[in-house]
Design an enzyme around this catalytic site. Structure first.
Site, PDB file in Angstrom:
ATOM      1  N   PHE A 256       0.818  -1.208   0.000  1.00 49.98           N
ATOM      2  CA  PHE A 256       0.000   0.000   0.000  1.00 49.98           C
ATOM      3  C   PHE A 256       0.853   1.260   0.000  1.00 49.98           C
ATOM      4  O   PHE A 256       1.786   1.409   0.792  1.00 49.98           O
ATOM      5  CB  PHE A 256      -0.939   0.037   1.202  1.00 49.98           C
TER       6      PHE A 256
ATOM      7  N   HIS B  21      -5.089  -0.855 -13.574  1.00 45.96           N
ATOM      8  CA  HIS B  21      -4.819  -0.633 -12.150  1.00 45.96           C
ATOM      9  C   HIS B  21      -3.584  -1.414 -11.709  1.00 45.96           C
ATOM     10  O   HIS B  21      -3.558  -2.654 -11.797  1.00 45.96           O
ATOM     11  CB  HIS B  21      -6.015  -1.066 -11.306  1.00 45.96           C
TER      12      HIS B  21
ATOM     13  N   ASN C  60       0.668   0.280  -4.535  1.00 42.73           N
ATOM     14  CA  ASN C  60      -0.772   0.250  -4.806  1.00 42.73           C
ATOM     15  C   ASN C  60      -1.458   1.319  -3.968  1.00 42.73           C
ATOM     16  O   ASN C  60      -1.576   1.180  -2.753  1.00 42.73           O
ATOM     17  CB  ASN C  60      -1.330  -1.139  -4.476  1.00 42.73           C
TER      18      ASN C  60
END
Length: 360
Positions: A217, A271, A304
């Site tokens: 993340f 993505h 991400n």
């Protein structure tokens, strides 16, 4: 396929196709190298004695395809709030207090950059579409941003909450419909996430998903401005939003109306959720190695970031096209697809038509 220079959509004809007119991105100031991140995490969460667990986390980081990440969570934050990493300690209220104002502020930063690139009065914004999975607040980030940006009191606001990583693409799909069904509309889309703080937990051998989340993340925000019939004297179109669907399957009819049957003749904005996701998309469509390079680059540089990630990839593609002297924003090609991926599994897809670089 050569670009013919005609900005009029072949499928919407006189109705006017929604077009992205500007892109803005933003990240928190704190940046960590992926290689040294395990040392930081295990030191700050007082788990340096967990040698085997740290080695496993190091392997996850090394295989993530990420070089560095910008994160909201800091050493000072963890020192002040040990409940963020203490197993079993209540932490939701703490996370809300740390996140809610900052996620809107980061969205504001991205929005101001898009508005600066657009170079038109902010009073021309008619609609605001926001997305975030960071915290829950009512009124939401859309309300906060309308105040922070000093938007018109009658701006029409829409909010996507807790939709996961495909939310940035979903927000663009909603903005497409708003722009095409409201003459003269200029829609501001903002996607902002602070996932490092929202989902941070101390390393735990029994919670492997926490380890994976901590390893991939990153935090960021994106903003785009969308409208129809761009005034080429003052606006610079980047990508037309030709059509929007929520699933794309090889062999489907998504591109039949524009005569596309070769998947490698398209450009791709996918993505960047992780190398496994990108490799699966590439393998399923039998794409050439360089087709997903914009997504891989964003993964490498940012990790991400959830919903904003796919717009970062769009921004990376158009900037690289300009740098490499390509004729269009879509890596020199005319047609392409944006794919947002999220839990479920959900696929949000938008067929794009790139614009000439000289106009962008």
């Amino acid at each position: 396929m050569a670009f013919n220079g005609n900005l009029q959509s072949e499928t919407t004809k006189g109705q006017g196709a929604a077009t992205i007119l500007a892109i803005g991105t933003a990240n928190p100031p704190t940046c960590y190298d992926q290689a040294s991140f395990p040392d930081f995490i295990f030191r700050m969460t007082e788990r340096e004695d967990k040698v085997e667990l740290k080695a496993k986390f190091q392997r996850i980081c090394d295989r993530s395809g990420i070089d560095k990440r910008y994160v909201h969570i800091t050493e000072e934050m963890l020192k002040a709030h040990p409940n963020l990493y203490t197993t079993g300690a209540p932490s939701y209220d703490t996370r809300q207090e740390l996140l809610l104002s900052d996620v809107a502020e980061l969205g504001k930063e991205a929005a101001l950059r898009a508005i600066k690139e657009w170079d038109q009065p902010i009073s021309m914004i008619t609609h605001l579409v926001c997305s975030t999975a960071t915290g829950i607040e009512m009124p939401g980030m859309d309300y906060q941003l309308s105040k922070l940006l000093n938007l018109n009191n009658d701006v029409q606001r829409y909010m996507y909450y807790q939709q996961g990583c495909y939310s940035g693409a979903a927000a663009i799909r909603a903005a497409k419909d708003l722009a095409e069904n409201n003459p003269g509309a200029r829609v501001l889309v903002v996607s902002s996430e602070l996932l490092s703080t929202m989902f941070f937990h101390g390393p735990d051998a029994n919670e492997l998903d926490h380890l994976v989340g901590a390893a991939i993340f990153g935090d960021g925000a994106t903003s785009v401005i969308i409208g129809t019939h761009p005034d080429l004297a003052i606006e610079r179109p980047l990508f037309q939003l030709e059509s929007a669907k929520q699933i794309l399957i090889p062999g489907s009819e998504a591109f039949s109306h524009i005569g596309i049957s070769d998947w490698n003749s398209l450009f791709y904005i996918v993505h960047p959720g992780g190398p496994a996701i990108l490799n699966k998309v590439r393998d399923a469509l039998s794409l050439k190695e360089d087709k997903l390079r914009a997504s891989f680059q964003v993964l490498k540089d940012y990790g991400n970031m959830g919903g904003p990630s796919v717009i970062f990839a769009m921004d990376e593609m158009r900037k690289r096209a300009l740098k490499e002297g390509k004729p269009t924003t879509g890596d020199g090609l005319q047609w392409g697809v944006l794919i947002g991926l999220g839990p479920g599994v959900t696929m949000e897809t938008i067929v794009l038509r790139s614009c000439p670089i000289q106009q962008a």
